[in-house]
Design an enzyme around this catalytic site. Structure first.
Site, PDB file in Angstrom:
ATOM      1  N   ASP A  27       0.870  -1.167   0.000  1.00 49.08           N
ATOM      2  CA  ASP A  27       0.000   0.000   0.000  1.00 49.08           C
ATOM      3  C   ASP A  27       0.918   1.232   0.000  1.00 49.08           C
ATOM      4  OD1 ASP A  27      -2.441   1.554   0.463  1.00 49.08           O
ATOM      5  OD2 ASP A  27      -1.691   1.805   2.494  1.00 49.08           O
ATOM      6  N   ALA A  29      -0.110   5.189   1.352  1.00 51.01           N
ATOM      7  CA  ALA A  29      -0.269   6.042   2.543  1.00 51.01           C
ATOM      8  C   ALA A  29      -0.332   5.200   3.808  1.00 51.01           C
ATOM      9  CB  ALA A  29      -1.531   6.895   2.421  1.00 51.01           C
ATOM     10  N   LYS A  68     -11.757   6.235  -2.746  1.00 48.07           N
ATOM     11  CA  LYS A  68     -12.231   7.457  -2.099  1.00 48.07           C
ATOM     12  C   LYS A  68     -13.695   7.786  -2.382  1.00 48.07           C
ATOM     13  CE  LYS A  68      -8.697   7.909   0.207  1.00 48.07           C
ATOM     14  NZ  LYS A  68      -8.781   6.472   0.475  1.00 48.07           N
ATOM     15  N   ASP A 201      -1.693  -1.013   5.894  1.00 48.09           N
ATOM     16  CA  ASP A 201      -1.989  -0.501   7.237  1.00 48.09           C
ATOM     17  C   ASP A 201      -3.473  -0.527   7.564  1.00 48.09           C
ATOM     18  OD1 ASP A 201      -2.286   1.696   5.300  1.00 48.09           O
ATOM     19  OD2 ASP A 201      -2.727   2.913   7.051  1.00 48.09           O
TER      20      ASP A 201
END
Length: 288
Positions: A27, A29, A68, A201
């Protein structure tokens, strides 16, 4: 008796060697850049504010990892945010409302993603280590291509490079579906999905890896689960760090990652463990 091997594992028929690890898929960010994963969350809070909707960071983090547009839709469904919308508009939010917020959010994020693009400590070193092991390096993101391309420019200036990258708007279904992870498999010419490791994360990113049939490693303290800045992380004593680590681990329970570590800096030791397990004939589906 020889160690069991995966039914779907391609083996060299001229050799009895166990399959080797082929690729790491990261990933972005909260994993390789943007300690605390603030670009996808802080800017989302600000975009909602443009529509007089109050969204806090904790709420914004609750659906992190998905694309998003879907993230915004999920935020509008939160009881507190939904109530604000209903009070303003006297109707249910629909996809056109998601579009309006998304179309406000996207240029804001693209303009400011560089503010949150610092490489996470250990990222460059881990990527260099992986290349020395002969591993291919892929990546995927909840960012759309427009923003990911911008982020990549900042990452490259810091010597953070991957071999392939795919954005959520380049596949029919993003996380938790495995499409982005499997696109890496195709483009990197990987023979065996079970010889890949997905590092993320967020729980939904771990689900993505598991649904693709990969080994998975969740990050506890550098990303969304803890939501700390790098300075806040460094200021923690070990007792408080362990408390936060335990809380973050709980958020991954349903996703069932094979491993949990603090940051990507600890990844090489885990990769060595996975390599040993594969040498014994283990597959991602065998156990946690």
């Amino acid at each position: 008796m020889p160690s069991p091997t995966c039914a779907n594992t391609p083996l060299d028929t001229s050799s009895s060697q166990a399959p080797r690890l082929e690729a790491l898929i990261f990933d972005w960010a909260g994993t390789l850049v943007d300690f605390g994963s603030f670009a996808p969350t802080q800017i989302l809070v600000e975009a909602f504010k443009c529509f007089d909707l109050n969204l806090n960071l904790e709420q914004a983090r609750s659906a992190m990892g998905i694309g998003k547009w879907d993230h915004i839709k999920a935020m509008l469904a939160l009881p507190e945010v939904h109530a604000q919308f209903m009070a303003q508009h006297k109707r249910e939010p629909d996809d056109s409302d998601v579009d309006r917020i998304y179309n406000t959010f996207l240029p804001m994020q693209n303009e400011r993603v560089g503010e949150f693009s610092a490489a996470i400590p250990g990222a460059r070193e881990t990527l260099s280590w992986a290349r020395r092991q002969g591993l291919k390096i892929g990546s995927c993101s909840g960012y759309p291509r427009l923003v990911l391309d911008n982020l990549l420019q900042h990452a490259h200036r810091q010597q953070v490079f991957v071999d392939y990258h795919v954005a959520f708007d380049e596949v029919p279904q993003a996380r938790p579906w495995p499409a982005m992870a499997l696109e890496n498999v195709i483009r990197l010419e990987i023979k065996n999905v079970g010889a890949c490791v997905k590092i993320d994360d967020t729980p939904v990113g771990i689900e993505e890896g598991r649904n693709a049939g990969m080994w998975t490693v969740g990050l506890l303290l550098s990303g969304n689960a803890a939501g700390l800045t790098e300075l806040e992380f460094l200021a923690l004593d070990e007792e408080n760090r362990q408390t936060l680590r335990d809380r973050a681990a709980g958020s991954f329970d349903h996703a069932q990652p094979h491993y949990l570590i603090d940051t990507v800096a600890q990844l090489p030791a885990v990769i060595e463990q996975i390599t040993e397990r594969m040498a014994q004939g283990e597959c991602p589906s065998d156990s946690l």
